[in-house]
Design an enzyme around this catalytic site. Structure first.
Site, PDB file in Angstrom:
ATOM      1  N   TYR A  58     -13.582  -8.769  -8.767  1.00 13.14           N
ATOM      2  CA  TYR A  58     -13.082  -8.277  -7.548  1.00 13.14           C
ATOM      3  C   TYR A  58     -13.344  -9.386  -6.666  1.00 13.14           C
ATOM      4  O   TYR A  58     -14.420  -9.816  -6.085  1.00 13.14           O
ATOM      5  CB  TYR A  58     -13.974  -7.112  -6.874  1.00 13.14           C
ATOM      6  CG  TYR A  58     -13.615  -5.754  -7.900  1.00 13.14           C
ATOM      7  CD1 TYR A  58     -12.566  -5.931  -8.672  1.00 13.14           C
ATOM      8  CD2 TYR A  58     -14.368  -4.707  -7.880  1.00 13.14           C
ATOM      9  CE1 TYR A  58     -12.425  -4.774  -9.530  1.00 13.14           C
ATOM     10  CE2 TYR A  58     -14.272  -3.629  -8.706  1.00 13.14           C
ATOM     11  CZ  TYR A  58     -13.421  -3.581  -9.581  1.00 13.14           C
ATOM     12  OH  TYR A  58     -12.969  -2.446 -10.444  1.00 13.14           O
ATOM     13  N   HIS A 124     -15.581  -4.218 -18.783  1.00 15.04           N
ATOM     14  CA  HIS A 124     -14.102  -4.197 -17.843  1.00 15.04           C
ATOM     15  C   HIS A 124     -13.202  -3.754 -19.003  1.00 15.04           C
ATOM     16  O   HIS A 124     -12.168  -3.031 -18.547  1.00 15.04           O
ATOM     17  CB  HIS A 124     -13.958  -5.011 -16.983  1.00 15.04           C
ATOM     18  CG  HIS A 124     -13.270  -4.507 -15.674  1.00 15.04           C
ATOM     19  ND1 HIS A 124     -13.578  -5.356 -14.738  1.00 15.04           N
ATOM     20  CD2 HIS A 124     -12.613  -3.698 -15.397  1.00 15.04           C
ATOM     21  CE1 HIS A 124     -12.964  -4.680 -13.575  1.00 15.04           C
ATOM     22  NE2 HIS A 124     -12.413  -3.867 -13.972  1.00 15.04           N
ATOM     23  N   PRO A 220     -10.262   8.979  -7.544  1.00 16.46           N
ATOM     24  CA  PRO A 220     -10.006  10.495  -7.415  1.00 16.46           C
ATOM     25  C   PRO A 220      -8.999  11.020  -6.361  1.00 16.46           C
ATOM     26  O   PRO A 220      -8.883  12.075  -6.183  1.00 16.46           O
ATOM     27  CB  PRO A 220     -11.561  10.925  -7.136  1.00 16.46           C
ATOM     28  CG  PRO A 220     -12.010   9.711  -6.502  1.00 16.46           C
ATOM     29  CD  PRO A 220     -11.463   8.429  -7.355  1.00 16.46           C
ATOM     30  N   LEU A 221      -8.926   9.890  -5.407  1.00 13.60           N
ATOM     31  CA  LEU A 221      -7.892  10.353  -4.371  1.00 13.60           C
ATOM     32  C   LEU A 221      -6.524   9.893  -4.538  1.00 13.60           C
ATOM     33  O   LEU A 221      -5.791   9.768  -3.614  1.00 13.60           O
ATOM     34  CB  LEU A 221      -8.783   9.640  -2.952  1.00 13.60           C
ATOM     35  CG  LEU A 221      -9.817  10.449  -2.742  1.00 13.60           C
ATOM     36  CD1 LEU A 221     -10.333   9.641  -1.457  1.00 13.60           C
ATOM     37  CD2 LEU A 221      -9.729  11.926  -2.488  1.00 13.60           C
ATOM     38  N   GLY A 222      -6.109   9.594  -5.782  1.00 10.53           N
ATOM     39  CA  GLY A 222      -4.871   9.202  -6.055  1.00 10.53           C
ATOM     40  C   GLY A 222      -4.609   7.905  -5.410  1.00 10.53           C
ATOM     41  O   GLY A 222      -3.191   7.882  -4.730  1.00 10.53           O
ATOM     42  N   GLY A 224      -5.351   7.124  -2.494  1.00  9.92           N
ATOM     43  CA  GLY A 224      -4.909   7.498  -1.191  1.00  9.92           C
ATOM     44  C   GLY A 224      -4.060   8.500  -0.792  1.00  9.92           C
ATOM     45  O   GLY A 224      -3.863   9.181   0.362  1.00  9.92           O
ATOM     46  N   PHE A 225      -3.211   8.716  -1.724  1.00  4.93           N
ATOM     47  CA  PHE A 225      -2.141   9.467  -1.442  1.00  4.93           C
ATOM     48  C   PHE A 225      -2.646  10.844  -1.290  1.00  4.93           C
ATOM     49  O   PHE A 225      -2.159  11.747  -0.217  1.00  4.93           O
ATOM     50  CB  PHE A 225      -1.225   9.620  -2.763  1.00  4.93           C
ATOM     51  CG  PHE A 225      -0.134  10.817  -2.512  1.00  4.93           C
ATOM     52  CD1 PHE A 225       1.083  10.412  -1.916  1.00  4.93           C
ATOM     53  CD2 PHE A 225      -0.055  11.909  -3.116  1.00  4.93           C
ATOM     54  CE1 PHE A 225       2.086  11.255  -1.740  1.00  4.93           C
ATOM     55  CE2 PHE A 225       1.101  13.095  -2.941  1.00  4.93           C
ATOM     56  CZ  PHE A 225       2.014  12.606  -2.388  1.00  4.93           C
ATOM     57  N   LEU A 226      -3.615  11.332  -2.131  1.00  2.00           N
ATOM     58  CA  LEU A 226      -4.106  12.873  -1.660  1.00  2.00           C
ATOM     59  C   LEU A 226      -5.009  13.313  -0.520  1.00  2.00           C
ATOM     60  O   LEU A 226      -5.288  14.057  -0.311  1.00  2.00           O
ATOM     61  CB  LEU A 226      -5.022  13.111  -3.070  1.00  2.00           C
ATOM     62  CG  LEU A 226      -4.321  13.283  -4.506  1.00  2.00           C
ATOM     63  CD1 LEU A 226      -5.267  13.419  -5.571  1.00  2.00           C
ATOM     64  CD2 LEU A 226      -3.382  14.104  -4.379  1.00  2.00           C
TER      65      LEU A 226
END
Length: 336
Positions: A58, A124, A220-222, A224-226
């Site tokens: 990263y 990774h 877990p938030l897709g 950012g979509f969710l």
């Protein structure tokens, strides 16, 4: 914050982790600022988060350097998870699982992170040119040397595999995990899991649960979509991977709004905005409800979202909530 245990060795972490990748890699790079990211990490630790998830690629390297500034002050508050096995070149990423590289990579990560030990060292990506047992054996030697406490396997990114017939998304991952388990115990597996990407529920999550292996739920938030904060057609920066993602076209984002609407209905039953309950928190609480060995690791570079995500650990979904979420339509659009 509630605590959860990763692996048979009893690694203790907060129920919600912090994905640090967006602070230094992909996702609106123009918004990446070190001072803002540092505040987000400190706010997460203050809220009871302990697991900080990073990787040497990263940046590359800059994400570990940033976390090192925090760990220099607050090492006792943090559980450090980093990764090796991928090298970033000019426009490409290649796997490297040679034992000599693994040893050098670990020493370099320790220096950047300003710590004497890495709590969880993840592979990774497996190198197709090196038997995975050799790579894993080199990582196990790092545990023996006291440089690493436990080993993990990262299965994020396996979606590039072609699926045919009854092929399960994680067939290859499970076969590799069973091989390395014969060399040294796997303490945690990191793979994607969310309301709109539940594939791990079929086999990978049960595999982990049956063996006492922790599960780090990535994205877990897709992406950012969710959260319900993204507007269909709003666009993304050119270097944001969502700008080229089939599920983030304006058409597909509009088509998947019923998922967000369902999460919002559940949030309203728990008080909604007036009580500080958001669709994002419902999505994280759903992930937590998939097993006591599951720790969601939402990524963010903003203090406000880090705190909001951490508070999801206190949200207990009812059987009605979980049934309603289970009844939501599956996400539309290719994820490959």
């Amino acid at each position: 914050m509630e605590r959860r245990t990763l692996g048979a060795t009893g690694l203790d972490v907060g129920a919600i982790g912090l994905g640090c990748m967006p602070m230094s890699w992909a996702y609106s790079t123009s918004q990446q600022r070190g001072d803002r990211s540092l505040r987000a990490v400190h706010a997460a630790l203050d809220a009871g988060v302990s697991l900080l998830d990073t990787a040497d690629m990263y940046g590359p390297f800059t994400n570990e350097l940033l976390l090192g500034r925090v760990l220099k002050e607050r090492r006792a508050d943090a559980f450090v998870s980093t990764k090796c096995g991928l090298l970033v070149g000019d426009g490409h990423i290649v796997a490297n699982g040679r034992p000599s590289y693994v040893r050098r990579a670990c020493d370099a990560s320790l220096r950047r992170l300003q710590t004497d030990v890495i709590d969880l060292y993840q592979l990774h990506r497996a190198d197709p040119e090196v038997p995975v047992e050799e790579t894993w054996g080199a990582m196990a030697d790092l545990v023996t040397a006291g440089k690493v406490r436990a080993l993990g396997w990262c299965a994020v990114g396996v979606r590039g595999a072609r699926r045919t017939g009854s092929y399960d998304l994680y067939d290859g991952t499970i076969r590799q995990l069973e091989r390395v388990q014969q060399v040294f115990p796997v303490s945690a597996v990191q793979a994607e899991l969310s309301v709109w990407s539940p594939e791990a529920l079929a086999r990978l999550l049960p595999w982990c649960g049956a063996r006492g292996v922790g599960f780090l739920a990535a994205m877990p938030l897709g992406n950012g979509f969710l959260t319900g904060t993204l507007t269909p057609g709003g666009g993304f920066e050119p270097d944001d991977p969502r700008a080229r993602h089939p599920r983030f076209t304006a058409e597909m984002m509009a088509a998947n709004q019923p998922l967000v609407a369902g999460l919002r209905r559940v949030a309203e039953r728990h008080g909604g905005a007036a009580a500080g309950v958001t669709p994002a928190q419902v999505a994280l609480a759903w992930t937590l409800a998939q097993g006591r060995h599951v720790v969601p690791v939402p990524g963010t570079k903003r203090e406000c979202w880090a705190v909001e995500n951490a508070r999801a650990a206190a949200l207990a979904l009812t059987a009605r909530d979980l049934a309603e979420i289970a009844g939501l339509p599956p996400a539309r659009g290719s994820w490959y």
